[in-house]
Design a protein around this motif. Structure first.
Motif, PDB file in Angstrom:
ATOM      1  N   SER A   1      -7.828  11.728   5.507  1.00  0.00           N
ATOM      2  CA  SER A   1      -7.409  12.424   4.284  1.00  0.00           C
ATOM      3  C   SER A   1      -7.910  11.750   3.010  1.00  0.00           C
ATOM      4  CB  SER A   1      -5.879  12.505   4.246  1.00  0.00           C
ATOM      5  OG  SER A   1      -5.326  11.199   4.215  1.00  0.00           O
TER       6      SER A   1
ATOM      7  N   ASP B   1      -9.337  21.271  -1.489  1.00  0.00           N
ATOM      8  CA  ASP B   1      -9.269  20.950  -0.060  1.00  0.00           C
ATOM      9  C   ASP B   1      -7.910  20.308   0.258  1.00  0.00           C
ATOM     10  OD1 ASP B   1      -9.538  19.973   2.523  1.00  0.00           O
ATOM     11  OD2 ASP B   1     -11.598  19.278   2.231  1.00  0.00           O
TER      12      ASP B   1
ATOM     13  N   SER C   1      -6.776  19.173   2.888  1.00  0.00           N
ATOM     14  CA  SER C   1      -6.815  18.050   3.825  1.00  0.00           C
ATOM     15  C   SER C   1      -7.090  16.714   3.135  1.00  0.00           C
ATOM     16  CB  SER C   1      -7.864  18.296   4.908  1.00  0.00           C
ATOM     17  OG  SER C   1      -9.176  18.266   4.366  1.00  0.00           O
TER      18      SER C   1
END
Length: 253
Positions: free
Chosen positions: A12, A45, A47
């Motif tokens: 991450s 994003d 993630s």
């Protein structure tokens, strides 16, 4: 040819590494633009939970690349875009300052949410040495952190601020012994990556609403002022003196 900007994903975590160690990671318009684009995309994003800014070699960044014709308004625009990307991304940003953070490199380090620096690192807004004014949002970021008087010292006198003093002033969040730097960076990255991302995003918005409400206006004033200064004899002299490694002879023109 070595890529001047590296983007590394580790779970991450997105690491952005300025990778021109032979030039002390001086920043071109292209590098600034690519970094801004990557930060903007990282914001979309889900993630990605934390972004880390780093410099390869012995410096964080020596600032704008003064080779060729030097910086121009395109460079100012790219730096401003990156500063806003760092403040607007709804994820925590950590600047890991391993060495000198100079000029716009200093501005961009201070645009991060947390700044951890080696004890031997320093921060320097050296714009006055080449007849320019601070950019990259420094005119808002620095006084918001340390007040107008100290900001004046950093910008008008172009005083080098060692990392321990920067931490004492409140310019940066962490300073650690050189040998402990990598360990502390890993610890902070892990804590941020495992933290409450939504809460971090809300915290960033609230902090900036109070302390950086005029950031976009400051960027506009920096662009206006810098555009005029690029056309001055003092900038021409400052650039020549920098390249010739001598003291500039300014005449206020």
């Amino acid at each position: 040819m070595t890529d001047p900007t590296l983007f590394q994903r580790d779970g991450s975590v997105l690491r952005v590494i300025w990778n021109r160690p032979d030039r002390l990671n001086s920043l071109t318009t292209e590098t600034l633009t690519r970094t801004a684009e990557a930060i903007e995309e990282a914001g979309k994003d889900e993630s990605i939970r934390v972004v880390v800014l780093l410099g390869a070699g012995r410096a964080f960044s020596a600032g704008a690349d003064l080779a060729g014709d030097g910086p121009d308004t395109g460079t100012i625009d790219a730096a401003g875009r990156l500063t806003l990307a760092l403040r607007h991304i709804p994820k925590p940003v950590l600047a890991a300052v391993n060495g000198p953070a100079v000029g716009v490199g200093c501005s961009l380090a201070l645009a991060a949410d947390l700044v951890v620096a080696r004890e031997s690192a320093y921060f320097l807004l050296a714009f006055a040495h080449v007849g320019l004014m601070p950019d990259g949002g420094a005119s808002a970021l620095v006084p918001a952190a340390i007040g107008r008087a100290r900001a004046g010292r950093m910008t008008m006198l172009a005083e080098r601020v060692p990392a321990p003093l920067a931490a004492e002033w409140g310019l940066i969040s962490h300073v650690v012994p050189d040998d402990d730097f990598e360990t502390e960076v890993k610890r902070l990255v892990t804590q941020l990556a495992e933290g409450p991302t939504a809460a971090f995003a809300a915290t960033k918005r609230a902090l900036d609403a109070h302390s950086l409400a005029q950031l976009e206006n400051a960027l506009a004033l920096e662009r206006e002022g810098q555009s005029r200064l690029f056309a001055t004899a003092d900038f021409t002299e400052g650039l020549a003196a920098f390249r010739e490694k001598r003291r500039p002879d300014f005449h206020g023109k």
